[in-house]
Scaffold this active site. Structure first.
Site, mmCIF file in Angstrom:
data_model
loop_
_atom_site.group_PDB
_atom_site.id
_atom_site.type_symbol
_atom_site.label_atom_id
_atom_site.label_comp_id
_atom_site.label_asym_id
_atom_site.label_seq_id
_atom_site.Cartn_x
_atom_site.Cartn_y
_atom_site.Cartn_z
ATOM 1 N N ASN A 11 -7.080 -15.398 51.931
ATOM 2 C CA ASN A 11 -6.770 -14.719 51.068
ATOM 3 C C ASN A 11 -6.349 -13.717 51.871
ATOM 4 O O ASN A 11 -7.831 -12.097 52.181
ATOM 5 C CB ASN A 11 -7.850 -14.132 49.853
ATOM 6 C CG ASN A 11 -7.771 -12.926 48.931
ATOM 7 O OD1 ASN A 11 -7.029 -12.040 49.423
ATOM 8 N ND2 ASN A 11 -7.820 -13.107 48.107
ATOM 9 N N GLU B 24 12.943 -19.397 49.044
ATOM 10 C CA GLU B 24 13.369 -20.128 47.084
ATOM 11 C C GLU B 24 14.004 -18.766 46.542
ATOM 12 O O GLU B 24 15.272 -19.198 45.833
ATOM 13 C CB GLU B 24 12.253 -20.600 46.655
ATOM 14 C CG GLU B 24 12.572 -21.959 47.493
ATOM 15 C CD GLU B 24 11.385 -22.543 46.628
ATOM 16 O OE1 GLU B 24 10.477 -22.234 45.900
ATOM 17 O OE2 GLU B 24 11.908 -24.167 46.301
ATOM 18 N N ASP C 259 3.852 -11.403 43.971
ATOM 19 C CA ASP C 259 3.726 -11.599 42.608
ATOM 20 C C ASP C 259 2.924 -9.913 42.032
ATOM 21 O O ASP C 259 3.028 -8.912 42.379
ATOM 22 C CB ASP C 259 2.501 -12.041 42.610
ATOM 23 C CG ASP C 259 1.372 -12.344 40.783
ATOM 24 O OD1 ASP C 259 1.971 -11.779 40.151
ATOM 25 O OD2 ASP C 259 0.507 -13.710 40.623
ATOM 26 N N LEU D 283 7.028 -10.869 50.941
ATOM 27 C CA LEU D 283 8.583 -10.858 50.626
ATOM 28 C C LEU D 283 8.250 -11.465 48.719
ATOM 29 O O LEU D 283 7.675 -12.198 47.866
ATOM 30 C CB LEU D 283 9.572 -12.006 51.003
ATOM 31 C CG LEU D 283 9.566 -11.940 52.570
ATOM 32 C CD1 LEU D 283 10.574 -12.940 53.502
ATOM 33 C CD2 LEU D 283 9.835 -10.165 53.103
ATOM 34 N N GLU E 228 -1.226 -17.486 53.270
ATOM 35 C CA GLU E 228 -0.738 -17.848 51.623
ATOM 36 C C GLU E 228 -1.981 -18.126 50.734
ATOM 37 O O GLU E 228 -2.965 -19.729 51.741
ATOM 38 C CB GLU E 228 -0.214 -19.183 51.836
ATOM 39 C CG GLU E 228 0.240 -19.817 50.501
ATOM 40 C CD GLU E 228 0.919 -18.013 49.252
ATOM 41 O OE1 GLU E 228 0.204 -18.279 48.285
ATOM 42 O OE2 GLU E 228 1.752 -18.092 49.703
#
Length: 309
Positions: free
Chosen positions: A206, A305, A229, A226, A123
């Site tokens: 990254n 989420e 962006d 998943l 991440e």
């Protein structure tokens, strides 16, 4: 008053709260940012991420906290022969990568299903990485406390992994109530699970620049992307996580027969991703009937989420 660190003053593990780790969703992946990455995959020190599986490198300066391991050897189930793994000729390797892992719902859900498989969440957003690593450390501590109780002769319940998976499948058609989601997301704190969450970790990186620095050719058996962006503006499409260039890198680090999972709630991004995957010669679509027997699929759909919205 009991001093800090004494038995009377010792507090049990606590799970982090998401509201203290919120961060904007959009990050410019082309900006120059400082990241720690190895020159080549063999130079990566994984001991700070998976202390049960690796001895610390003699040159390691990692500051990531490690989990207590004093009671781990008492587990009846969990990482198979973890102690032997340390001395094995072939050291353990990360096999699953969740690219853009967010708060880590997928990793926590997958950990008991694949207890002997190392998985990493990658991440770029600092707060989310910090949240997930604190969450993993807390879950490990909960597990070790329960293992200690079991060693002392107390009855401790184990999670029925298959029953848990069946509930995940059922939840696909019946979303959970809002007050149940946080508990579901956080993992098991009152029951033992296979692997004890020692097989998952998070790192800030990254992936669009440094993925091949971490993984050898053919190392990964699963990659998850998943709810990425969408980068709606046309001039931002080059920043999408699925492009021809990045698919070449994914194909390089994946095993033959490995699985690339992609899910999104944005139709334009879905069409873009399918178009690029179909056009890339090293990927082929998996028939739906095969996916019905894949235990990772319910977690892909239901554990994040975004998947619960």
């Amino acid at each position: 008053m009991a001093g800090e660190g004494t038995a009377e003053g010792k507090e049990g593990p606590k799970l982090p709260q998401k509201r203290y780790f919120r961060q904007r969703a959009h990050v410019n992946v082309f900006n120059d940012m400082n990241f720690d990455y190895p020159e080549r995959p063999s130079a990566q020190d994984w001991s700070a991420y998976y202390p049960t599986y690796f001895r610390p490198s003699a040159h390691s300066d990692a500051k990531r906290p490690s989990s207590p391991s004093g009671t781990h050897s008492q587990a009846k189930r969990g990482p198979a022969a973890a102690a032997e793994t340390l001395a094995a000729a072939e050291p353990a390797k990360v096999e699953f990568a969740d690219i853009g892992c967010g708060y880590g719902g997928l990793l926590v859900a997958l950990a008991p299903l694949y207890p002997n498989t190392l998985m990493v969440g990658m991440e770029i957003r600092t707060k989310l990485v910090n949240y997930l690593q604190q969450r993993i450390e807390a879950l490990r501590e909960f597990q070790h406390e329960m293992l200690a109780k079991q060693t002392e002769g107390n009855a401790v319940e184990w999670v029925d992994v298959q029953a848990k998976l069946n509930r995940e499948i059922a939840a696909l058609a019946e979303p959970q109530a809002a007050d149940q989601e946080e508990l579901h997301d956080n993992g098991e704190t009152e029951r033992l699970v296979p692997g004890h969450y020692e097989n998952i970790a998070s790192m800030r990186i990254n992936c669009q620049k440094y993925l091949p620095n971490f993984f050898e050719k053919g190392q990964l058996s699963k990659i998850f992307v998943l709810f990425a962006d969408p980068h709606f503006k046309r001039r931002k499409h080059k920043a999408r996580i699925i492009t021809t260039t990045l698919l070449a890198e994914y194909a390089y680090v994946m095993k033959v027969g490995g699985v690339f999972y992609m899910i999104t709630d944005v139709k334009d991004l879905y069409d873009w991703s399918v178009k690029h995957l179909d056009a890339f010669p090293l990927f082929e679509r998996i028939p739906d009937e095969e996916l019905e027997h894949d235990p990772a699929v319910p977690c892909v759909v239901n554990s994040t989420e975004e998947g619960k919205k």
